[in-house]
Each structure stands twice: as structure tokens, then as C-alpha cells.
Design a protein around this motif. Structure first.
Motif, mmCIF file in Angstrom:
data_model
loop_
_atom_site.group_PDB
_atom_site.id
_atom_site.type_symbol
_atom_site.label_atom_id
_atom_site.label_comp_id
_atom_site.label_asym_id
_atom_site.label_seq_id
_atom_site.Cartn_x
_atom_site.Cartn_y
_atom_site.Cartn_z
ATOM 1 N N THR A 1 0.755 -1.586 0.413
ATOM 2 C CA THR A 1 0.390 0.217 0.026
ATOM 3 C C THR A 1 0.724 1.196 -0.209
ATOM 4 N N TYR A 2 0.465 2.076 -0.723
ATOM 5 C CA TYR A 2 0.953 3.123 -1.253
ATOM 6 C C TYR A 2 0.678 4.732 -1.417
ATOM 7 N N THR A 3 0.946 5.586 -1.835
ATOM 8 C CA THR A 3 -0.344 6.843 -1.838
ATOM 9 C C THR A 3 -0.010 7.429 -3.454
ATOM 10 N N ILE A 4 -0.113 7.969 -3.783
ATOM 11 C CA ILE A 4 -0.502 8.833 -5.220
ATOM 12 C C ILE A 4 0.528 9.944 -4.925
ATOM 13 N N ASP A 5 1.738 10.345 -5.086
ATOM 14 C CA ASP A 5 2.410 11.466 -4.008
ATOM 15 C C ASP A 5 2.566 12.176 -5.314
ATOM 16 N N ARG A 6 2.873 11.938 -6.558
ATOM 17 C CA ARG A 6 2.825 13.323 -7.865
ATOM 18 C C ARG A 6 2.334 13.092 -9.150
ATOM 19 N N ARG A 7 2.237 14.061 -9.514
ATOM 20 C CA ARG A 7 1.363 14.224 -11.269
ATOM 21 C C ARG A 7 3.228 14.672 -12.321
ATOM 22 N N ASN A 8 2.892 14.655 -12.980
ATOM 23 C CA ASN A 8 4.381 14.840 -13.979
ATOM 24 C C ASN A 8 3.080 14.572 -15.712
ATOM 25 N N PRO A 9 2.721 15.537 -15.303
ATOM 26 C CA PRO A 9 1.879 15.907 -17.691
ATOM 27 C C PRO A 9 3.504 16.502 -18.355
ATOM 28 N N ASN A 10 4.852 16.169 -18.373
ATOM 29 C CA ASN A 10 5.901 16.275 -19.073
ATOM 30 C C ASN A 10 6.121 15.175 -19.071
ATOM 31 N N SER A 11 5.810 14.093 -18.481
ATOM 32 C CA SER A 11 6.421 13.082 -17.888
ATOM 33 C C SER A 11 7.124 12.176 -20.001
ATOM 34 N N ILE A 12 7.919 10.757 -19.795
ATOM 35 C CA ILE A 12 8.606 10.468 -21.177
ATOM 36 C C ILE A 12 7.681 9.706 -21.385
ATOM 37 N N ALA A 13 6.523 9.276 -20.750
ATOM 38 C CA ALA A 13 5.303 8.352 -21.036
ATOM 39 C C ALA A 13 4.685 10.064 -21.054
ATOM 40 N N HIS A 14 3.067 8.995 -21.701
ATOM 41 C CA HIS A 14 1.261 10.287 -21.437
ATOM 42 C C HIS A 14 1.049 9.915 -20.254
ATOM 43 N N LEU A 15 1.534 11.060 -19.623
ATOM 44 C CA LEU A 15 1.363 11.241 -18.443
ATOM 45 C C LEU A 15 1.352 10.431 -17.198
ATOM 46 N N SER A 16 1.870 10.916 -16.100
ATOM 47 C CA SER A 16 2.232 9.739 -14.974
ATOM 48 C C SER A 16 1.932 9.971 -13.903
ATOM 49 N N LEU A 17 1.541 9.140 -13.013
ATOM 50 C CA LEU A 17 1.449 9.480 -11.483
ATOM 51 C C LEU A 17 1.692 9.126 -10.444
ATOM 52 N N GLN B 1 -7.889 12.495 -15.049
ATOM 53 C CA GLN B 1 -8.941 13.420 -14.408
ATOM 54 C C GLN B 1 -9.594 12.720 -13.259
ATOM 55 N N LEU B 2 -9.578 11.453 -12.572
ATOM 56 C CA LEU B 2 -10.046 10.280 -11.358
ATOM 57 C C LEU B 2 -9.129 10.634 -10.407
ATOM 58 N N VAL B 3 -8.036 10.886 -10.325
ATOM 59 C CA VAL B 3 -7.322 10.102 -9.430
ATOM 60 C C VAL B 3 -6.219 11.387 -8.973
ATOM 61 N N PRO B 4 -6.748 12.074 -7.842
ATOM 62 C CA PRO B 4 -6.102 12.706 -6.965
ATOM 63 C C PRO B 4 -4.338 12.014 -6.116
ATOM 64 N N ILE B 5 -3.726 13.771 -6.398
ATOM 65 C CA ILE B 5 -2.374 13.617 -5.711
ATOM 66 C C ILE B 5 -3.164 12.614 -4.083
ATOM 67 N N GLY B 6 -2.656 11.964 -3.203
ATOM 68 C CA GLY B 6 -3.117 11.545 -1.868
ATOM 69 C C GLY B 6 -4.079 10.548 -2.124
ATOM 70 N N ALA B 7 -4.651 10.150 -3.885
ATOM 71 C CA ALA B 7 -5.485 8.750 -2.931
ATOM 72 C C ALA B 7 -4.965 7.325 -2.907
ATOM 73 N N THR B 8 -4.920 6.599 -2.087
ATOM 74 C CA THR B 8 -4.043 5.343 -2.062
ATOM 75 C C THR B 8 -3.873 4.590 -2.704
ATOM 76 N N ILE B 9 -3.426 3.444 -2.912
ATOM 77 C CA ILE B 9 -2.969 2.451 -4.192
ATOM 78 C C ILE B 9 -2.165 1.796 -3.458
ATOM 79 N N THR B 10 -3.423 0.439 -3.355
ATOM 80 C CA THR B 10 -2.468 -0.869 -2.880
ATOM 81 C C THR B 10 -2.195 -2.049 -4.311
ATOM 82 N N ILE B 11 -1.658 -2.335 -4.104
ATOM 83 C CA ILE B 11 -0.804 -3.153 -5.652
ATOM 84 C C ILE B 11 -0.641 -4.731 -5.019
ATOM 85 N N GLN B 12 -1.517 -5.677 -5.353
ATOM 86 C CA GLN B 12 -1.847 -7.013 -4.124
ATOM 87 C C GLN B 12 -0.911 -7.851 -5.255
ATOM 88 N N PRO B 13 -0.379 -9.314 -5.075
ATOM 89 C CA PRO B 13 -0.029 -9.898 -6.142
ATOM 90 C C PRO B 13 -0.841 -10.311 -7.075
#
Length: 176
Positions: free
Chosen positions: A89-105, A164-176
Motif C-alpha cells: 500500500t502506497y499513495t499517489i504522491d505526484r503528477r507529471n504532465p511532461n513525463s517521458i510516457a503519456h502522463l504519469s501519476l 482526471q479521476l485520481v488526485p494526489i493523496g489517493a491510496t494505491i494498493t498493489i496486490q500479487p
């Protein structure tokens, strides 16, 4: 005759159990969630199902499938360069509109436990883990294999919705 009625009743019950709830709890597409002004507060990524689900107050608001991971998708990211996608479990902590990939959270990997594990073994845990679209210049093509260095990749169109749907501070859980 009784066996036929039982079979028919069983079939009806099975169909009823499989129906999608058409009420307000029913999952909606990312575009529909955007149109309703919904903002996610939680993300659940299931690596084995290759799915990313957005929630608001415990209710599914959007679901994405066929997502891609690091070149070595099985197991938790431990070290820089292992090409694994973290689990936990982590959080979304930044947004990059100028990423090397198309947008990044940005995902807040590594956490303290990740750093401690790697440092105890004389390694770096790595970092710069993101949810992102395809690499700029590739076009909106979803590759049929895992290709990132540990990130979570979607199509560019899906990433436009997540942006458009995910703000900074949203919790992200990545499970196997």
C-alpha cells in the motif's frame, strides 16, 4: 418433472447472481465517472488479474484491465533494476504532465520497509515508480507484454481518464 423445476429454478438463481447491479453501486466506465464528477480516493491493482480498479468511498467507479507491469511482474520490487512492480500500500504522491510516457501519476515507493530491506542487503530499493500511459512517440498502442521497469502502464486513452479521476493523496494498493 420435479427435477426439471429444480433445474429451471437453479438456472434462474444462477442468472440472477450473475447480473450486474444497475443501481448506484454498479461499476461505471472512466468516462462515465468523469461525467458524474467522481474523484477516486483508492486504487486497487491486482497483478494476477491485470486489473486496476478505482474506488470512491468504497464503491467502484471505474475498472481497467489488460494493464502492463515491469518486465518481471511476479514478486515484490526489492531493488533498483529488478524490473518488478512493487506490492503493498502506497499513495499517489505526484503528477507529471511532461513525463517521458503519456502522463504519469507517481507512486510513493519506496516506503520505509522497502528502504530498510534493500539497505540491509547493501542495495538501493530504486524509485520513480508511476502509473503511466505508453511511451511518448509510440502512439496509443497497448503492447501485448510487460515492458516497464516496474511501473504500471495503461493505454493513453485510459491514462487520460485516470489523470482526471485520481488526485494526489489517493491510496494505491498493489496486490500479487
Amino acid at each position: 418433472m420435479r427435477a426439471m423445476r429444480i433445474a429451471a429454478l437453479s438456472s434462474l438463481l444462477l442468472l440472477a447472481a450473475c447480473q450486474t447491479n444497475s443501481g448506484s453501486d454498479a461499476p461505471v466506465s472512466g468516462a462515465a465517472a468523469i461525467a458524474k464528477g467522481l474523484i477516486a480516493d483508492k486504487i486497487l491493482v491486482d497483478k494476477s488479474d491485470r486489473s486496476l480498479v478505482l474506488y470512491k468511498e468504497g464503491k467502484v467507479i471505474a475498472r481497467y484491465t489488460n494493464i502492463r507491469f515491469g518486465d518481471r511482474p511476479i514478486g515484490h520490487k526489492r531493488f533498483e533494476g529488478d524490473e518488478r512492480t512493487p506490492e503493498g500500500t502506497y499513495t499517489i504522491d505526484r503528477r507529471n504532465p511532461n513525463s517521458i510516457a503519456h502522463l504519469s501519476l507517481g507512486i510513493s515507493y519506496p516506503n520505509e520497509a522497502d528502504r530498510d530491506y534493500a539497505e540491509a542487503r547493501g542495495q538501493s530499493p530504486g524509485g520513480d515508480i508511476f502509473i503511466h500511459g505508453q511511451m511518448n512517440g509510440w502512439g496509443d498502442v497497448t503492447l501485448p507484454y510487460d515492458w516497464t521497469d516496474g511501473c504500471i502502464a495503461l493505454s493513453d486513452a485510459e491514462m487520460d481518464e485516470l489523470w482526471q479521476l485520481v488526485p494526489i493523496g489517493a491510496t494505491i494498493t498493489i496486490q500479487p
